[in-house]
Design a protein around this motif. Sequence first.
Motif, PDB file in Angstrom:
ATOM      1  N   GLU A 104       0.818  -1.207   0.000  1.00 58.69           N
ATOM      2  CA  GLU A 104       0.000   0.000   0.000  1.00 58.69           C
ATOM      3  C   GLU A 104       0.860   1.270   0.000  1.00 58.69           C
ATOM      4  N   THR A 105       2.045   1.187   0.557  1.00 55.21           N
ATOM      5  CA  THR A 105       2.903   2.372   0.651  1.00 55.21           C
ATOM      6  C   THR A 105       3.465   2.798  -0.696  1.00 55.21           C
ATOM      7  N   HIS A 108       0.045   4.377  -6.213  1.00 51.15           N
ATOM      8  CA  HIS A 108      -0.282   5.764  -6.545  1.00 51.15           C
ATOM      9  C   HIS A 108      -1.550   6.196  -5.812  1.00 51.15           C
ATOM     10  N   GLU A 109      -1.570   7.451  -5.384  1.00 51.71           N
ATOM     11  CA  GLU A 109      -2.731   7.945  -4.644  1.00 51.71           C
ATOM     12  C   GLU A 109      -3.995   7.944  -5.491  1.00 51.71           C
ATOM     13  N   ASP A 110      -3.856   7.957  -6.817  1.00 48.65           N
ATOM     14  CA  ASP A 110      -5.019   7.937  -7.692  1.00 48.65           C
ATOM     15  C   ASP A 110      -5.396   6.529  -8.143  1.00 48.65           C
ATOM     16  N   SER A 111      -4.855   5.532  -7.478  1.00 49.82           N
ATOM     17  CA  SER A 111      -5.246   4.149  -7.736  1.00 49.82           C
ATOM     18  C   SER A 111      -6.363   3.785  -6.756  1.00 49.82           C
ATOM     19  N   TYR A 112      -7.512   3.397  -7.270  1.00 52.11           N
ATOM     20  CA  TYR A 112      -8.685   3.207  -6.406  1.00 52.11           C
ATOM     21  C   TYR A 112      -9.202   1.774  -6.354  1.00 52.11           C
ATOM     22  N   ARG A 115      -8.489  -1.604  -3.219  1.00 52.07           N
ATOM     23  CA  ARG A 115      -7.622  -1.106  -2.162  1.00 52.07           C
ATOM     24  C   ARG A 115      -8.433  -0.746  -0.925  1.00 52.07           C
ATOM     25  N   LYS A 118     -10.394   2.744  -0.316  1.00 50.97           N
ATOM     26  CA  LYS A 118     -10.600   3.352  -1.629  1.00 50.97           C
ATOM     27  C   LYS A 118     -11.884   2.805  -2.241  1.00 50.97           C
TER      28      LYS A 118
END
Length: 215
Positions: A104-105, A108-112, A115, A118
């Motif tokens: 998870e670290t 990408h923050e825009d991967s939904y 997750r 998300k």
Amino acid sequence: MSGIASTKPYRIAKRPVWEAYKVVKANRGAAGVDDETIAMFEQNLSGNLYKLWNRMSSGSYFPPPVKQVEIPKAKGGTRKLGVPTVSDRIAQTVVKLTIEPILETIFHEDSYKYRPGKSAKQAIEVTRKRCWQYDWIVEFDIKAAFDQIDHALLMKAVRSHIKEGWLLLYIERWLTAPFETADGMTLRRTQGTPQGGVISPILMNLFMHYVFDAG
């Protein structure tokens, strides 16, 4: 179930097996090739969980074949799903819960997709906001993405972040576990990760991370 055995080749705590069982029970799901339901598994819950832990800790756990089922697509055709047994779903969940905090670290923050924390609704909301900032959008679909993942490339990505031997051992075994069709045929697998498997979504995300985001 608690504690860690020191006499096993792999030091796997019993508690994660119990936690994984609770996740699988909450998610329900169909029986696999052995036709064992969650209710049937629970008839000897302590014994079944101990047997699973014992085999995983000793390195002797081998995934059974994955039940192949076909479901219709909204736009025609069918999609092949793989349904693991209840016991195998628990084993996969043990590994998923172990590697998820690590992977998870890096995502990408825009991967939904697939997750924790998300959702598709979040992706839609972000897209809606950005429609006011940009006058273009790119949309595409990867045909049979789960079915065509290259095992060697995927394991290279896995080994870049996961170092514990038992995690690598079982991920490799799940990648090559055969399909069993409705008429009883056994199909070897040399690529892909079954859509419907517990471990498959996070492996897909890792593969896509290196395809689209890394570097």
